[in-house]
Enzyme design. Structure first.
Site, PDB file in Angstrom:
ATOM      1  N   GLU A  32       0.782  -1.112  -0.037  1.00 24.74           N
ATOM      2  CA  GLU A  32       0.032  -0.014   0.007  1.00 24.74           C
ATOM      3  C   GLU A  32       0.744   1.112  -0.034  1.00 24.74           C
ATOM      4  O   GLU A  32       1.824   1.388   0.540  1.00 24.74           O
ATOM      5  CB  GLU A  32      -0.968  -0.117   1.104  1.00 24.74           C
ATOM      6  CG  GLU A  32      -1.929  -1.276   1.459  1.00 24.74           C
ATOM      7  CD  GLU A  32      -2.795  -1.379  -0.094  1.00 24.74           C
ATOM      8  OE1 GLU A  32      -3.015  -0.248  -0.409  1.00 24.74           O
ATOM      9  OE2 GLU A  32      -3.160  -2.406  -0.216  1.00 24.74           O
ATOM     10  N   HIS A 170      -7.697  -3.702   0.152  1.00 26.11           N
ATOM     11  CA  HIS A 170      -6.623  -2.738   0.033  1.00 26.11           C
ATOM     12  C   HIS A 170      -5.779  -2.761   1.279  1.00 26.11           C
ATOM     13  O   HIS A 170      -5.274  -1.535   1.680  1.00 26.11           O
ATOM     14  CB  HIS A 170      -7.508  -1.142  -0.279  1.00 26.11           C
ATOM     15  CG  HIS A 170      -8.333  -1.228  -1.673  1.00 26.11           C
ATOM     16  ND1 HIS A 170      -7.687  -1.264  -2.821  1.00 26.11           N
ATOM     17  CD2 HIS A 170      -9.393  -1.384  -1.885  1.00 26.11           C
ATOM     18  CE1 HIS A 170      -8.311  -1.130  -3.737  1.00 26.11           C
ATOM     19  NE2 HIS A 170      -9.640  -1.065  -3.317  1.00 26.11           N
TER      20      HIS A 170
END
Length: 573
Positions: A32, A170
């Site tokens: 990320e 995510h």
């Protein structure tokens, strides 16, 4: 000895083809970041290490990017500035991840993104990038799944399609866990296609057709030794079930490895894709040494003219430059060398090369360019070249027979002994062209001179070997001595002296069984020019030892000029 592999060969073993999938350790990684640009920073690393379907370990850490996380990214990932404030910086998190992933194949969904961030951070921090194998599940899915199965290859789409245990959200570790399930599902899909190794799995991402992959077992029985390989096809027109035509000939220092590469993405030539589609098998001829393999390849191409070898479509049409034996000798293009007392220079494979060398000689020396037979006792009218001072005009008696012969000797000396005469003669003309800014003409003159020097280097390398009745030479390439018998520029025998053997004894045995090569006419070689040049390349390598020589293997001191010497002679340095 020829080994032959046909379409009914057995399946390769895992050891033959590469690392089996059940023994490959994958490290599935996800990152990320603060955004998608190269200047953005990593905020989280998640990874799962698996082998044989079993999870070996997991890795997860937040990373302090030392920069503000945009609100949209924070909403998407759930990672806020407060969460990463106390997290380790990338300089601490990256070494920990590299240690976790050591010795594995890196897997990522859109590997270019994740691996690109990791590589850039390694470079910025001064860490060497490990030699990871890389596998991209996006590329795999695009080649394995049918177009009507999924609308796209996003991780969330594939997770729903394969019913993964983890749902992508995510966050790095969760997305990596979902990617593990996607990877295993994709591997299951290709299992029935005979894919059993990591190397074969990667081929699905490289647009290798199934027909091409299916023939990879042809390489199984080939030796891991130097030699020549040739792809063959059954000759349906002959009526003989054993008859075949040779499609392509190649050479390699490792036959098995080279042939295997034709069935992978390493082979990118479109013509080879077509050739493999037509081929019904591979045959191999093991050779004693790499030079033996090079020479055998050249001879097979010349003999069989395989349609997929580009060289076989343009057979060498040799030309020679001849200094005639007339009363007033001239330069002539001829197709063969004869025993007529004339001087021959060459050979040339292209008309342009011959023209450039002849024009360079005309630029340097005012010998006649006309083709009619001249008489030393009956003068004839001079041509326009004489009026332009481009010809010594022996036709009208402007130069004596002796003077013209001295001029021809300068040409003969340039071709056979010392090229400096031509360089010196061209110096003033080249300088004048440059001073007058006639750069195009100067470039033409430079090209002609370069052609003369290249042809001279080739001529002396070939003719020096062609003039030796026999050369026996050896070179140590651990753990063996490579020994070659060369006769009149042709490889007559090749062999190896293995540890414990006496090289001189091996050489004597090779001499006794070597091919008989008749002495060629003039400066010609007993083989093709290309073969003799390959032999010359080997002879000029460091460490070659002469065991026996019958003749003089030598070049004229100034028969060939280096680039620095050329500049010195032409520019007067």
């Amino acid at each position: 000895m020829t080994s032959r592999t046909r379409e009914n060969s057995l399946q390769d073993s895992f050891a033959d083809l590469g690392v089996p999938l059940w023994d490959t350790t994958f490290c599935v990684v996800d990152l990320e970041t603060t955004g998608g640009a190269e200047t953005d920073s990593i905020t989280e690393i998640g990874a799962v290490k698996v082998r044989g379907g079993e999870v070996l370990g997991e890795f997860q850490t937040l990373v302090n990017p030392h920069t503000h996380i945009p609100p949209l990214v924070a909403v998407l990932t759930g990672i806020t500035n407060q969460m990463v404030a106390s997290a380790p910086p990338i300089s601490e998190a990256l070494p920990a991840f590299l240690e976790f992933a050591h010795g594995t194949v890196l897997v990522a969904h859109n590997a270019r993104f994740d691996v690109g961030f990791l590589r850039r951070n390694c470079a910025e921090l001064g860490y060497p990038w490990p030699k990871f194998g890389i596998l991209d599940t996006v590329a795999l899915a695009r080649h394995i799944l049918l177009a009507d199965e999924v609308p796209d290859c996003k991780l969330s789409t594939l997770a729903r399609h394969f019913h993964t245990t983890a749902t992508p959200n995510h966050r790095a570790l969760t997305d990596a866990q979902a990617t593990v399930d996607v990877l295993h599902a994709l591997i299951e899909r290709v299992g029935n296609l005979g894919v059993g190794t990591y190397e074969e799995l990667r081929e699905f991402t490289r647009k290798v057709s199934p027909q091409r992959r299916s023939k990879r077992s042809w390489a199984k029985e080939l030796p891991e030794a130097p030699g020549v390989y040739f792809f063959v096809a059954d000759d349906q027109l002959s009526g003989d079930p054993e008859a075949r035509q040779i499609l392509y000939v190649g050479k390699s220092s490792n036959l098995r490895r080279r042939v295997r590469s034709y069935f992978t993405a390493a082979e990118k030539r479109p013509r080879m894709e077509e050739m493999i589609r037509v081929a019904t098998g591979v045959e191999a001829y093991p050779c004693q040494t790499p030079l033996h393999a090079e020479v055998t390849e050249l001879r097979m191409i010349a003999t069989h003219a395989p349609r997929y070898n580009r060289r076989s479509k343009f057979p060498e049409r040799q030309q020679w430059i001849k200094i005639t034996t007339d009363a007033y000798p001239r330069l002539s293009r001829v197709a063969q060398v004869k025993e007529d007392g004339a001087t021959y220079f060459g050979p040339f494979s292209r008309r342009q090369q011959t023209d450039d060398v002849i024009d360079a000689l005309y630029d340097a020396f005012p010998i006649r360019q006309c083709t009619q037979r001249l008489s030393p006792t009956r003068p004839s009218p001079a041509c326009a070249l004489a009026e332009m001072h481009r010809c010594a005009a022996p036709c009208d008696g402007s130069i004596s027979v002796e003077g013209y012969h001295d001029l021809v000797e300068q040409v003969r000396d340039t071709l056979t002994r010392d090229v400096r005469g031509a360089c010196t003669a061209l110096r003033l003309r080249l300088r004048r062209l440059v001073a007058e800014q006639r750069y195009e003409e100067a470039e033409i003159l430079r090209r002609r001179l370069a052609a003369l020097l290249d042809a001279g280097a080739r001529f002396h390398r070939v003719s020096s070997l062609a003039g030796c009745r026999q050369i026996v030479a050896a070179r140590w390439v651990a753990p063996d001595w490579q020994i070659h018998v060369i006769r009149h520029g042709r490889l007559a025998a090749a062999g190896l002296s293995k540890p414990g053997e006496v090289p001189q004894a091996v050489a004597r045995a090779l001499i006794a069984t070597a091919e008989t090569v008749p002495a060629p006419i003039g400066p010609q070689s007993g083989a093709t020019v290309e073969e003799t040049l390959r032999i010359a390349d080997w002879m000029e390598q460091p460490g070659v030892r002469l065991i026996d020589i019958d003749g003089d293997w030598a070049w004229p001191l100034h028969g060939v000029l280096s680039h620095e010497q050329l500049v010195g002679h032409v520019l007067g340095a």
